[in-house]
Design an enzyme around this catalytic site. Structure first.
Site, PDB file in Angstrom:
ATOM      1  N   ASP A 146       0.830  -1.210   0.000  1.00 28.71           N
ATOM      2  CA  ASP A 146       0.000   0.000   0.000  1.00 28.71           C
ATOM      3  C   ASP A 146       0.861   1.254   0.000  1.00 28.71           C
ATOM      4  O   ASP A 146       0.405   2.323   0.406  1.00 28.71           O
ATOM      5  CB  ASP A 146      -0.933   0.001   1.219  1.00 28.71           C
ATOM      6  N   GLU A 147       2.110   1.142  -0.459  1.00 28.61           N
ATOM      7  CA  GLU A 147       3.031   2.272  -0.494  1.00 28.61           C
ATOM      8  C   GLU A 147       3.076   2.874  -1.902  1.00 28.61           C
ATOM      9  O   GLU A 147       3.266   2.162  -2.889  1.00 28.61           O
ATOM     10  CB  GLU A 147       4.439   1.839  -0.082  1.00 28.61           C
TER      11      GLU A 147
END
Length: 208
Positions: A146-147
């Site tokens: 989720d970066e």
């Protein structure tokens, strides 16, 4: 002993025979030329199709090597390359740039509660929403999980980057719809400026 009683000399004009031979030779040559032309056309189409397929495959392979398969966004490799190019451009033009790293808060809870397929669907919706907060010259990339990485180039004011970060946080706060459920997303964003916080990609990513 036999005796020759008479000799008969029979002759025929050669011109009609030569004309017939030339006519038949011309017809045969035309047939061969037509056959070769058809063969060349068929081979050309085969080679052209194979060449087009090869070019498309090469382009697809290059795209896959530099883009995230889930979201279609640039991946870490392409993001690093664009940051490097932006650094070189900034040095020549004496302009500033900012590198931003963004994580989605409590994303693991989304996967655990709603399933990984909904988590993937959420990630797919992040890119288009963030893109509307950025300029065409800026870059958004999925670095993994989720970066996300964001590159802001040609900054005239240092305050521009925090303003963009706030726009992103506001955009993500608008509800996402996952299987009929509305979900608000919060994010954590870090910002590093070139050259204040680093002069190379690794340092900027670390500081961000």
């Amino acid at each position: 002993r036999d005796r020759i009683e008479a000799v008969v000399d029979v002759s025929m004009p050669y011109a009609p025979i030569a004309a017939k031979i030339n006519e038949e030779s011309t017809e045969l040559l035309l047939i061969l030329l037509a056959g070769l032309t058809l063969l060349y056309a068929a081979l050309f189409r085969i080679v052209a199709r194979a060449s087009n397929r090869l070019r498309l495959q090469i382009a697809e392979n290059q795209h896959q090597a530099l883009h995230d398969s889930l979201t279609g966004l640039p991946n870490r490799t392409l993001f690093r390359d664009r940051v490097e190019q932006a650094i070189l451009s900034a040095r020549r033009g004496e302009t500033e740039l900012a590198v931003m790293l963004m994580d989605l808060d409590r994303f693991k809870e989304v996967n655990d509660t709603l399933g990984h397929h909904n988590g993937d669907f959420l990630l797919q919706q992040i890119g288009p929403r963030l893109r509307r907060c950025l300029r065409e010259s800026d870059t958004i990339a999925r670095l993994g999980g989720d970066e996300f990485g964001i590159l802001l180039t040609n900054l005239h004011e240092p305050t521009s980057a925090p303003q963009v970060a706030e726009k992103i946080r506001s955009a993500l706060s608008r509800p996402f719809v996952l299987e009929g459920l509305t979900l608000s997303v919060e994010s954590s964003i870090g910002i590093a400026f070139h050259p204040d916080h680093g002069t190379d990609v690794d340092m900027l990513l670390q500081r961000a």
